[in-house]
Design a protein around this motif. Structure first.
Motif, PDB file in Angstrom:
ATOM      1  N   PHE A 228       0.806  -1.218   0.000  1.00 50.35           N
ATOM      2  CA  PHE A 228       0.000   0.000   0.000  1.00 50.35           C
ATOM      3  C   PHE A 228       0.843   1.273   0.000  1.00 50.35           C
ATOM      4  CE2 PHE A 228      -3.495  -2.656   0.243  1.00 50.35           C
ATOM      5  CZ  PHE A 228      -3.425  -3.533   1.332  1.00 50.35           C
ATOM      6  N   ASP A 273      -3.299   5.043   9.827  1.00 55.18           N
ATOM      7  CA  ASP A 273      -2.958   4.531   8.503  1.00 55.18           C
ATOM      8  C   ASP A 273      -3.219   5.539   7.387  1.00 55.18           C
ATOM      9  OD1 ASP A 273      -2.016   1.985   9.204  1.00 55.18           O
ATOM     10  OD2 ASP A 273      -4.051   1.190   9.381  1.00 55.18           O
ATOM     11  N   LEU A 276      -1.116   5.504   4.088  1.00 55.51           N
ATOM     12  CA  LEU A 276      -1.197   4.412   3.124  1.00 55.51           C
ATOM     13  C   LEU A 276      -1.964   4.841   1.877  1.00 55.51           C
ATOM     14  CD1 LEU A 276      -2.152   1.369   5.399  1.00 55.51           C
ATOM     15  CD2 LEU A 276       0.132   2.114   4.693  1.00 55.51           C
ATOM     16  N   GLY A 280      -5.417   0.731   0.823  1.00 57.17           N
ATOM     17  CA  GLY A 280      -5.172   0.192   2.152  1.00 57.17           C
ATOM     18  C   GLY A 280      -6.436   0.041   2.980  1.00 57.17           C
ATOM     19  N   LYS A 283      -7.120  -3.300   4.527  1.00 60.34           N
ATOM     20  CA  LYS A 283      -6.686  -3.726   5.862  1.00 60.34           C
ATOM     21  C   LYS A 283      -7.843  -3.719   6.853  1.00 60.34           C
ATOM     22  CE  LYS A 283      -3.023  -2.307   7.841  1.00 60.34           C
ATOM     23  NZ  LYS A 283      -1.992  -1.413   8.447  1.00 60.34           N
TER      24      LYS A 283
END
Length: 301
Positions: A228, A273, A276, A280, A283
């Protein structure tokens, strides 16, 4: 018009500026970090020491910065574009910002003698590198026609969609569709892996049917590889989803699926995150399914 100034040489702005150099324009760039300016100079462009220095001789000024306050920060005030661009210059804002901000700043531009166009782009980093961005443009039709050569140097699908702010409205719709596609693609891959399906083969056949999309083409493999690296960061898509949900509310329009995906994207950012790639989001789908990545998924393809 041969002199173009580019303010903001990030993931999108630098390759756009480089393509303008390749197209034969004299390109002057400014960025807060010197290494990006140096990269443009290495590609054949010129570096500026300030916004004023970058725009003083420009026929066209392009801004490509992250958010609404950033755009206002570079165009307004005594050190901004409007104070230093020559009268009659064209201002193309390629950033993705709130439509109401775009309308207000277009008015300010006109009062300063600058001709505004809001021209947000879609296609990600690779589209910027390849010069094949999709560009949705708001503003006066005559101004759109006047900068056609500049836009053609960085994009492939370039459409005038209406008056000032219209480009940003269409970009908000684009980000709504993209986020929904990413979420559903992530769910589909987690679903396929749970049944031990050859996911490479599955994505190939899905891509050839009605489920096919640019999102599947560009993001499917990233999800399979759990890779990512950012082409377009979740943090920026979170900002864009805030724009579309707010604008929808103001228009009295209901976007239930979009609102849900906006919450999921926001959750990723809140978990740290945001840096990313927006693929992503996969996830989070794994996490919600009780998976922890490759070790928790059937990926022996």
């Amino acid at each position: 018009m041969t002199n173009v100034a580019v303010i903001g040489l990030g993931i999108m702005g630098l390759p756009m500026a480089t393509n303008l150099v390749k197209a034969g324009f004299t390109v002057t760039g400014f960025n807060r970090s010197q290494d990006k300016i140096d990269a443009l100079v290495e590609a054949g462009g010129e570096g500026a020491t300030s916004i004023a220095d970058a725009v003083k001789d420009a026929d066209v000024v392009i801004t490509m910065v992250p958010d609404s306050p950033d755009v206002e920060g570079v165009v307004s005030g005594p050190d901004g574009v409007f104070a230093h661009a020559k009268s009659g210059a064209y201002w193309i804002d390629a950033s993705s910002i709130r439509p109401d901000f775009s309308v207000r700043l277009a008015k300010d531009a006109k009062e300063a003698g600058v001709k505004p166009l809001d021209a947000p782009v879609s296609g990600g980093e690779q589209g910027a590198i390849d010069g094949v961005l999709s560009i949705m443009v708001g503003g006066e039709a005559a101004d759109f026609d006047a900068v056609a050569d500049v836009l053609n140097a960085v994009g492939k699908t370039i459409v005038h969609v209406g008056p000032s702010g219209s480009g940003q409205t269409v970009k908000a719709a684009n980000q709504l569709i993209v986020a929904g596609n990413i979420e559903l693609l992530a769910e589909a891959i987690v679903f396929l892996e749970a049944y031990g399906v050859d996911t490479q083969a599955a994505l190939k056949v899905l891509g050839g049917g009605l489920a096919g999309s640019k999102v599947l083409e560009q993001k499917g493999q990233k999800m399979l590889d759990r890779s990512f690296e950012p082409g377009f960061r979740l943090q920026l898509h979170n900002k864009d989803m805030g724009i579309v949900t707010s604008a929808a509310r103001e228009a009295g329009v209901t976007i239930p699926l979009g609102a849900l995906v906006a919450q999921l994207v926001g959750s990723m950012v809140n978990q740290g995150d945001g840096g990313l790639d927006h693929s992503g989001l996969f996830k989070l789908v794994e996490q919600l399914s009780g998976k922890s990545g490759p070790a928790g998924s059937a990926t022996a393809n």
